[in-house]
Design a protein around this motif. Sequence first.
Motif, PDB file in Angstrom:
ATOM      1  N   VAL C 165      10.707   9.559   6.650  1.00  0.00           N
ATOM      2  CA  VAL C 165      10.939   8.662   7.783  1.00  0.00           C
ATOM      3  C   VAL C 165       9.672   8.606   8.615  1.00  0.00           C
ATOM      4  O   VAL C 165       9.254   9.612   9.199  1.00  0.00           O
ATOM      5  N   ALA C 166       9.074   7.422   8.664  1.00  0.00           N
ATOM      6  CA  ALA C 166       7.837   7.305   9.425  1.00  0.00           C
ATOM      7  C   ALA C 166       7.854   6.077  10.308  1.00  0.00           C
ATOM      8  O   ALA C 166       8.578   5.118  10.053  1.00  0.00           O
ATOM      9  N   ARG C 167       7.040   6.135  11.362  1.00  0.00           N
ATOM     10  CA  ARG C 167       6.802   4.940  12.153  1.00  0.00           C
ATOM     11  C   ARG C 167       5.301   4.703  12.156  1.00  0.00           C
ATOM     12  O   ARG C 167       4.503   5.645  12.203  1.00  0.00           O
ATOM     13  N   SER C 168       4.909   3.436  12.055  1.00  0.00           N
ATOM     14  CA  SER C 168       3.508   3.120  12.217  1.00  0.00           C
ATOM     15  C   SER C 168       3.402   1.875  13.077  1.00  0.00           C
ATOM     16  O   SER C 168       4.416   1.386  13.594  1.00  0.00           O
ATOM     17  N   SER C 169       2.197   1.383  13.237  1.00  0.00           N
ATOM     18  CA  SER C 169       2.007   0.259  14.144  1.00  0.00           C
ATOM     19  C   SER C 169       0.848  -0.598  13.676  1.00  0.00           C
ATOM     20  O   SER C 169      -0.176  -0.082  13.199  1.00  0.00           O
ATOM     21  N   CYS C 170       0.998  -1.891  13.813  1.00  0.00           N
ATOM     22  CA  CYS C 170      -0.079  -2.815  13.453  1.00  0.00           C
ATOM     23  C   CYS C 170      -1.325  -2.575  14.287  1.00  0.00           C
ATOM     24  O   CYS C 170      -2.416  -3.028  13.921  1.00  0.00           O
ATOM     25  N   THR C 171      -1.159  -1.888  15.384  1.00  0.00           N
ATOM     26  CA  THR C 171      -2.308  -1.650  16.247  1.00  0.00           C
ATOM     27  C   THR C 171      -3.197  -0.529  15.716  1.00  0.00           C
ATOM     28  O   THR C 171      -4.256  -0.262  16.264  1.00  0.00           O
ATOM     29  N   ASP C 172      -2.752   0.154  14.674  1.00  0.00           N
ATOM     30  CA  ASP C 172      -3.537   1.272  14.137  1.00  0.00           C
ATOM     31  C   ASP C 172      -3.639   1.106  12.622  1.00  0.00           C
ATOM     32  O   ASP C 172      -2.856   1.682  11.852  1.00  0.00           O
ATOM     33  N   ALA C 173      -4.623   0.319  12.205  1.00  0.00           N
ATOM     34  CA  ALA C 173      -4.731  -0.079  10.800  1.00  0.00           C
ATOM     35  C   ALA C 173      -4.878   1.126   9.866  1.00  0.00           C
ATOM     36  O   ALA C 173      -4.270   1.198   8.797  1.00  0.00           O
ATOM     37  N   GLU C 174      -5.677   2.069  10.293  1.00  0.00           N
ATOM     38  CA  GLU C 174      -5.923   3.252   9.492  1.00  0.00           C
ATOM     39  C   GLU C 174      -4.628   4.019   9.248  1.00  0.00           C
ATOM     40  O   GLU C 174      -4.307   4.446   8.134  1.00  0.00           O
ATOM     41  N   HIS C 175      -3.878   4.149  10.312  1.00  0.00           N
ATOM     42  CA  HIS C 175      -2.613   4.868  10.261  1.00  0.00           C
ATOM     43  C   HIS C 175      -1.629   4.169   9.330  1.00  0.00           C
ATOM     44  O   HIS C 175      -0.972   4.806   8.496  1.00  0.00           O
ATOM     45  N   LEU C 176      -1.569   2.855   9.472  1.00  0.00           N
ATOM     46  CA  LEU C 176      -0.696   2.052   8.617  1.00  0.00           C
ATOM     47  C   LEU C 176      -0.962   2.372   7.151  1.00  0.00           C
ATOM     48  O   LEU C 176      -0.053   2.702   6.392  1.00  0.00           O
ATOM     49  N   LYS C 177      -2.221   2.268   6.783  1.00  0.00           N
ATOM     50  CA  LYS C 177      -2.584   2.497   5.389  1.00  0.00           C
ATOM     51  C   LYS C 177      -2.167   3.898   4.962  1.00  0.00           C
ATOM     52  O   LYS C 177      -1.586   4.098   3.889  1.00  0.00           O
ATOM     53  N   SER C 178      -2.427   4.844   5.824  1.00  0.00           N
ATOM     54  CA  SER C 178      -2.125   6.220   5.440  1.00  0.00           C
ATOM     55  C   SER C 178      -0.611   6.429   5.289  1.00  0.00           C
ATOM     56  O   SER C 178      -0.153   7.134   4.389  1.00  0.00           O
ATOM     57  N   MET C 179       0.170   5.793   6.134  1.00  0.00           N
ATOM     58  CA  MET C 179       1.630   5.920   5.978  1.00  0.00           C
ATOM     59  C   MET C 179       2.077   5.310   4.654  1.00  0.00           C
ATOM     60  O   MET C 179       2.938   5.849   3.961  1.00  0.00           O
ATOM     61  N   PHE C 180       1.482   4.152   4.315  1.00  0.00           N
ATOM     62  CA  PHE C 180       1.866   3.497   3.064  1.00  0.00           C
ATOM     63  C   PHE C 180       1.537   4.389   1.874  1.00  0.00           C
ATOM     64  O   PHE C 180       2.350   4.566   0.965  1.00  0.00           O
ATOM     65  N   VAL C 181       0.359   4.951   1.906  1.00  0.00           N
ATOM     66  CA  VAL C 181      -0.044   5.813   0.793  1.00  0.00           C
ATOM     67  C   VAL C 181       0.919   6.995   0.680  1.00  0.00           C
ATOM     68  O   VAL C 181       1.422   7.321  -0.407  1.00  0.00           O
ATOM     69  N   GLN C 182       1.201   7.613   1.800  1.00  0.00           N
ATOM     70  CA  GLN C 182       2.074   8.790   1.746  1.00  0.00           C
ATOM     71  C   GLN C 182       3.499   8.432   1.341  1.00  0.00           C
ATOM     72  O   GLN C 182       4.163   9.171   0.616  1.00  0.00           O
ATOM     73  N   ALA C 183       3.946   7.268   1.816  1.00  0.00           N
ATOM     74  CA  ALA C 183       5.299   6.835   1.445  1.00  0.00           C
ATOM     75  C   ALA C 183       5.386   6.633  -0.063  1.00  0.00           C
ATOM     76  O   ALA C 183       6.325   7.103  -0.714  1.00  0.00           O
ATOM     77  N   ILE C 184       4.403   5.944  -0.601  1.00  0.00           N
ATOM     78  CA  ILE C 184       4.452   5.653  -2.033  1.00  0.00           C
ATOM     79  C   ILE C 184       4.296   6.942  -2.848  1.00  0.00           C
ATOM     80  O   ILE C 184       4.961   7.119  -3.873  1.00  0.00           O
ATOM     81  N   ASN C 185       3.487   7.841  -2.361  1.00  0.00           N
ATOM     82  CA  ASN C 185       3.347   9.120  -3.060  1.00  0.00           C
ATOM     83  C   ASN C 185       4.601   9.985  -2.974  1.00  0.00           C
ATOM     84  O   ASN C 185       4.838  10.831  -3.825  1.00  0.00           O
ATOM     85  N   HIS C 186       5.378   9.749  -1.937  1.00  0.00           N
ATOM     86  CA  HIS C 186       6.574  10.577  -1.747  1.00  0.00           C
ATOM     87  C   HIS C 186       7.638  10.232  -2.785  1.00  0.00           C
ATOM     88  O   HIS C 186       8.004   9.071  -2.940  1.00  0.00           O
ATOM     89  N   PRO C 187       8.158  11.225  -3.482  1.00  0.00           N
ATOM     90  CA  PRO C 187       9.246  10.927  -4.417  1.00  0.00           C
ATOM     91  C   PRO C 187      10.553  10.848  -3.642  1.00  0.00           C
ATOM     92  O   PRO C 187      10.993  11.841  -3.052  1.00  0.00           O
ATOM     93  N   GLY C 188      11.138   9.685  -3.603  1.00  0.00           N
ATOM     94  CA  GLY C 188      12.391   9.512  -2.878  1.00  0.00           C
ATOM     95  C   GLY C 188      12.287   8.338  -1.937  1.00  0.00           C
ATOM     96  O   GLY C 188      11.252   7.669  -1.836  1.00  0.00           O
TER      97      GLY C 188
END
Lengths: 617, 617, 283, 283
Positions: C165-188
Amino acid sequence: MIPFVGGDFFVNPGRLGIIEQVVAASAKKISIMDYTIKIGGEAGQGIQTIGDTLAKVFARSGYHVFSHQDYESRVRGGHNFYQIRFSEYPVMSSRSGVDILIALDKASIDLHRGQLNASGMIVYDSSSLKSKYEDAGFLEIPLAALAGQHGSPVMSNTAAIGGTLGMLGMQIGPLLDALEQNFRSKGADVVEKNQSVARAGYEYASINCPDCPFILAEPGKPLYLVRGEEAVGLGALAGGCRFYSAYPMTPSTGIMDYLAEKSKEYPVVVEQAEDEISAINMILGAAYAGVRSMTGTSGGGFSLMVEGLALAGMTETPAVICLGMRPGPATGFPTRTEQGELLFALFAGHGEFPRVVFAPGDPMQAIMLTARALDIANKYQIPAIILTDQHLMDSEWTFESMSLEGTHHTDYRLRGEELADVHDYRRYALTESGVSPFAVPGASENLVVEDSDEHDQDGHIVEDAETRNEMVRKRTIKKLQLIRNEIAPPLLYGSRDPNVILIGWGSTYGVIREVIDRLSPEENIAMMHFSQLSPFPDLEREGHLQLLNQAAIAICIENNATGQLAGLIRAETGFQLSARINKYDGRCFLLDDLLEEINDHLERLHGAGSRVVPGMR
Amino acid sequence: MIPFVGGDFFVNPGRLGIIEQVVAASAKKISIMDYTIKIGGEAGQGIQTIGDTLAKVFARSGYHVFSHQDYESRVRGGHNFYQIRFSEYPVMSSRSGVDILIALDKASIDLHRGQLNASGMIVYDSSSLKSKYEDAGFLEIPLAALAGQHGSPVMSNTAAIGGTLGMLGMQIGPLLDALEQNFRSKGADVVEKNQSVARAGYEYASINCPDCPFILAEPGKPLYLVRGEEAVGLGALAGGCRFYSAYPMTPSTGIMDYLAEKSKEYPVVVEQAEDEISAINMILGAAYAGVRSMTGTSGGGFSLMVEGLALAGMTETPAVICLGMRPGPATGFPTRTEQGELLFALFAGHGEFPRVVFAPGDPMQAIMLTARALDIANKYQIPAIILTDQHLMDSEWTFESMSLEGTHHTDYRLRGEELADVHDYRRYALTESGVSPFAVPGASENLVVEDSDEHDQDGHIVEDAETRNEMVRKRTIKKLQLIRNEIAPPLLYGSRDPNVILIGWGSTYGVIREVIDRLSPEENIAMMHFSQLSPFPDLEREGHLQLLNQAAIAICIENNATGQLAGLIRAETGFQLSARINKYDGRCFLLDDLLEEINDHLERLHGAGSRVVPGMR
Amino acid sequence: MTTLKDYMGQVPAWCPGCGNFAIRRAIGEALIELGLEPWQIIVVSGIGQAAKLPHYIKCNTFNGLHGRALPVATGIRIANNRIPVICETGDGDCYGEGGNHLMHAIRRNVNVNVFVHDNQIYGLTKGQASPTSMAGMVTKVQPNGVIAEMFNPIAMAIALDCSFVARSSCTDAEHLKSMFVQAINHPGFALVDILQPCITFNKLNTWQWYQERVYRIEEDYDPEDKVRAFERSLEWGERIPIGIIYGNKRPILEDTIPNIRQKPLIDQPFDRSRVEEFISEFL
Amino acid sequence: MTTLKDYMGQVPAWCPGCGNFAIRRAIGEALIELGLEPWQIIVVSGIGQAAKLPHYIKCNTFNGLHGRALPVATGIRIANNRIPVICETGDGDCYGEGGNHLMHAIRRNVNVNVFVHDNQIYGLTKGQASPTSMAGMVTKVQPNGVIAEMFNPIAMAIALDCSFVARSSCTDAEHLKSMFVQAINHPGFALVDILQPCITFNKLNTWQWYQERVYRIEEDYDPEDKVRAFERSLEWGERIPIGIIYGNKRPILEDTIPNIRQKPLIDQPFDRSRVEEFISEFL
Ligand SMILES: Cc1ncc(C[n+]2csc(CCOP(=O)(O)OP(=O)(O)O)c2C)c(N)n1
Ligand SMILES: Cc1ncc(C[n+]2csc(CCOP(=O)(O)OP(=O)(O)O)c2C)c(N)n1
Ligand code: SF4
Ligand code: SF4
Ligand SMILES: [Mg+2]
Ligand SMILES: [Mg+2]
């Protein structure tokens, strides 16, 4: 008038051999065995176990069986019954008269004793009914006591089954085998106890029912016994279905049960969805990913799937939905039967798109047409609907042989090397036929894009009129033309040149056919049975419309109030049927009642005194 | 051939006076004012503000207006247009030729300059289009500059409106009033600035377009200008609707907007539901509690409501659903128009139950039929569907007078003292008519029990066949008979004894009517317009079927691919229409295009060279 | 090497300045970082501005019905549990129309990544309140302001024991990308709620509004403590935390279905003889 | 005086020994305690064994569709905000088919009382897993046992800030009645999840199973502390707390709709002249 079977008009797959036998018997006018056993009682008393076991034993003994179930929407109490008819010739409907009534409660006696045939018997146990009946026609068997003595008190239903066979004077062997099979998983002790209880019931009845009047035909080669819901399940597997997602709803749950059971040994996945909307969208996802998929439900759930049906239409994703009808609207009679959703199935979904609607008449057709629905859905990338009802789902039929011959499984997907060679794949490529190659996503570098918006050949959103026109022509107009060619005309059975035509669709197949058997050859009569309803078959090509025009009377028989097939025939051909018989009380047609109604029509046609006395039995 | 208006056949409420005028003009064959203004540009450029203001100014000036909108499913960019036609005589369709094109972007010029009439003009601002056009027919107005100078740069659309009026040589007064009204809430400064910008645009055009060729008719008495979506909203209120629950979906959202706005001053409650399933169930709850309720949606949302529709049928709860069609299946063209859901609306829902389906042809019919749908739904305790589409929802029409006369509001509920005197209330009491008294729960000691299962007169679950039969007869068969009597036959317009009949339903009313006007009296032609589609009107009672049988050609004109009304007419009457015109590109029929197509048919009918040159304009 | 350009699809129909552009870019970058090529993923979407995204990046796509992306994604994963599946959805799509599917997809823990473009408004249908619209917001349909309490997707996902469960924001592009990467890497099942300005219709939750409030959650925050995560999920207003709020290691659906554990369904060929074996059961 | 007998309706079609009987009785007793007569309440239900309850007590009834009781109840309350409305629903009905409505009814805080007969199984359709079935439970449709995580209605309701969240159990009749009384007295949405043995299909969560685990929450428990309430909602297994787990005093929907604040809609007569006034706006 020679009853006509087979030949040009006989187009549906299936039961050709059997028909010939019936007709032969009918022609010989010999008296043949035709008994009905009714098991009545409360929900939870084990009526279904008794019924299932008896049906199995009869089928194993080579007798033809037809059974149907009548139950309420409750788990305990109320009043249910299970009715089994068996004969040495094929039977495919239920009758109004009963030969043996197994009464598990008092209500069964009150409700059904009036249906007893002249020499019929009622079996009961006064200890559980708290009543004793001294009249003729009652056979008291101390079921509970016998069970307690010979096995365990919970086995009194086994005593009833044994008793019934005793009354009939059948061999007990097949029953002992069936018990062994039923209880094998519970251990040898349970099997043995059940067997001795069965024997005790059997012997008790043999001794205590000296005037049990039943004369059995010679046992024969074991027959296949198939219930409608299992047939749809098996047809699904035969058609290559590998994923089934559904939400429980009577009378479709049995399909899910069947497939879930099979999933233990066969690579099919069954997922219970959180609701029907999810179920249909799940199968579309799986189908998009390249796996043949199916769902099943009843009217209320189908209503919820309608948006997904349109999605299948727009995205050209193959999908098969089994719609098991029950009396509506809304919750209606959740456990009973009706044919009230023909037009709904035909026109459900927003926007215009082709679909196939099949309404099998018996379990064998259910197997064939379900497999065929999967094949056609995948061949043309369209949705297909198996339109059936509680009556067929819960009925058992017997067959002398059974195979999957006649089912087809072609892999229409573009995949593997074939796909790897493609470099400009477009999901909705415009082709001559309207059908685009169907690639599997992730299987090559080609992108597979499906879209619920109007889209271009690549699957991306468009707004222009030209593309829209092209896509409507491809998706709807061209495909419809192709699919039309896949549709077989209605099955004709009976006279080649009928004066009277009985028309029906779906689950009324058996009962109408038996009416024809009984009224031929005295009456120049035939059945026209529709099991392929959308696209509507061409009734002119093979002369069906001409037959209708030439007949003195054409009666449409439907298990609904408004006569939906009659309306559809008029919409498609302009032909107005001369009469309708509609039944909408949630019960199936019984052979004898329908015969009466047809006879009323015949009398109006030929004048008083012209009632046909059914040719046999 | 005397064009026939009014009289026996003219059954629908509404526009009688107007028709006479058109016909009179048509007969005189005088050249009358008939201009089309098209405003093109990207979403977000304010096309709608320009269009709305111009339409209002024309209507206020006493000119008849017809406008329609063509937009994409996006909020900024792309290409949209708003087309306004105005005349001193009633207009009710759009034409293919354009007299003034207000081009807010370059694409508008590229896409639409080909549509310009001989003396048409294109208005643009080279500073925003970054292009200059020197050809004849272009009028450059420095909209942005004028706006900047006289008000503020954001007001360049106001300059365009002023400029258009200047080109037309109209009075500017009505525009200044309109601006005052539009911007009043934003303060006097904004009003004044807009007004001076408008004046600047007006003057610029007056001076710089000496050869603007437009000749205006005399202004007249202000006319009412009504858009389809507002008409449904107003009709809902007139029919007593007090609760509207819906989920946003184009093209029905405007109804919710209208009612939400009105809820500030009128006791109607608008609740945005979490989904369409909730919306329909909410209105059923409110209706059960005694409050007239309604919902609106488009095809996808309607699909989700179908189960609730059946619930209304079973529980006999009044419900009105406005189904605003758009091209499907699935998401399709979310902002465009189609008539693809006629048969779906007619047969949607599991099980059999009666419903009313109305398809208004213009905003006045929309008011009347929506109010009537609420009345009938409550009178017979059934669901009713207003079947309309994006074209009508987003179109504006003018009317010389407007009132709610002809709408009825009878309180059919059993409540207050009347109810208090009842002591044996049964929600589903069997009555002669099939309609049971409809009590309000909580208003007396009587219990009001509604049930989605099959039920007895008290509303409690049953399982027996007799009650089922009684309830089906009451709910479906008897009521259907009654409701049939409420249905008006289709509207006939044109020749009394037509050789050619044009058939349509719903939103094609205006364009077909104008075709009749243009082809009469040279051609013996009439329109048969269906706005009441279920139960299907009796076409024999007043001779409609006879007209069809006698005509040389009957052409069914539908905004769909499969010809659904044509099929329905055949199903209901056996009559096979001789020809069909179908349009399924998501756009409405344009008058000139449809005239061409009809002329093709006439040519086939009468032989080459028989094309009718439209009588006027 | 795949570059961002290889990922760019059709020209977006979004408003210039819309937060969705940042999301599109971040997804492209995340996929590149993950070494995934367009054909190696499937993006499923519903209907809405957010849901148009798969047309604007290159990928296998199923753009279905409003609210129904999750069941489609689940079906895909059951058919083919080797391919990563992303759902692009909006706050109306996922929390309104599709709420029930979200609840149950979380329970199933199907390995699907759900990226919710949460602009707190219905964008495509022109500005009605969404489940995440803040109370009091006035719209055409809510002339008296939004009444219902703002939906808290983070809290709900935690309550349902969502495995990421994560929250990110369009105002933080770097963070967005990192959440996406971690989400996709997460099994489940992975839910990423993305604060996304809708510049046209949401005049309350603007770029600036988010910028002023959003902060990255502490590095040492422990997302496995469910009760603390819940507490943190309630933080909304002056300060809004972004990052992985909660996570666990529940087994995923696909691994618990015996028939696909060894081999994806899609790779198991049809063999009629195996079906024919069932016929004898009817005898 | 109204007695329990006045409340008894049709003869129930439930299995003898079913937990539903205890619920029926407790509802009758609660209504008597509240001084409400049968005609003064409306009971809405969906489809399922639970949903049959309104036929078995005397009351105004709307027995609608599977999963759809809550929108019906909301519509009723908007039409008539003077009459108490109860929803009788099952775990499948309310948390499965109807999950989305539950989420949004909680957000609206409509003054409706939802009594969920939570037997952790689909009873009426003969024993498939429900959202609250415990992982591993084997049924005909789940031959390998339930895979999805058990749905926790209490935790979810708290996450959605439901204004009254309670659990009760058929094994504690007194408690059941008291929860019903308090729920009905509570202004706002009240969820009571009732542990209910299904003696026929749920062989795991039996009368005894519940009896051994259920305990009344401490007297001094503070249901207004949301985070602690959430923590408490996670307690399930050896010990299962019953009582009011969470509550708050959010404004209710009906009080925030201006047009019904003074007078119920049902009591506002139709006046055509008021509609006619709108005609001039088109001129
Ligand atoms: C069944 C159905 N109902 C309604 C709609 C209309 N609709 C399309 S998108 C949308 C809401 C979009 O909101 P959100 O999901 O927040 O996406 P956004 O546009 O804000 O990104 C709605 C109501 C639809 N397409 N289908
Ligand atoms: C749309 C729809 N889908 C499915 C059903 C079948 N159905 C009736 S009750 C039920 C589940 C009942 O489970 P639950 O809500 O837990 O109630 P219980 O019987 O356990 O009290 C189902 C699936 C239905 N009536 N309508
Ligand atoms: S309306 Fe809002 S969400 Fe949609 S594209 Fe424009 S800014 Fe983005
Ligand atoms: S099946 Fe279970 S829930 Fe239904 S009545 Fe029987 S015991 Fe109760
Ligand atoms: Mg949004
Ligand atoms: Mg349950």
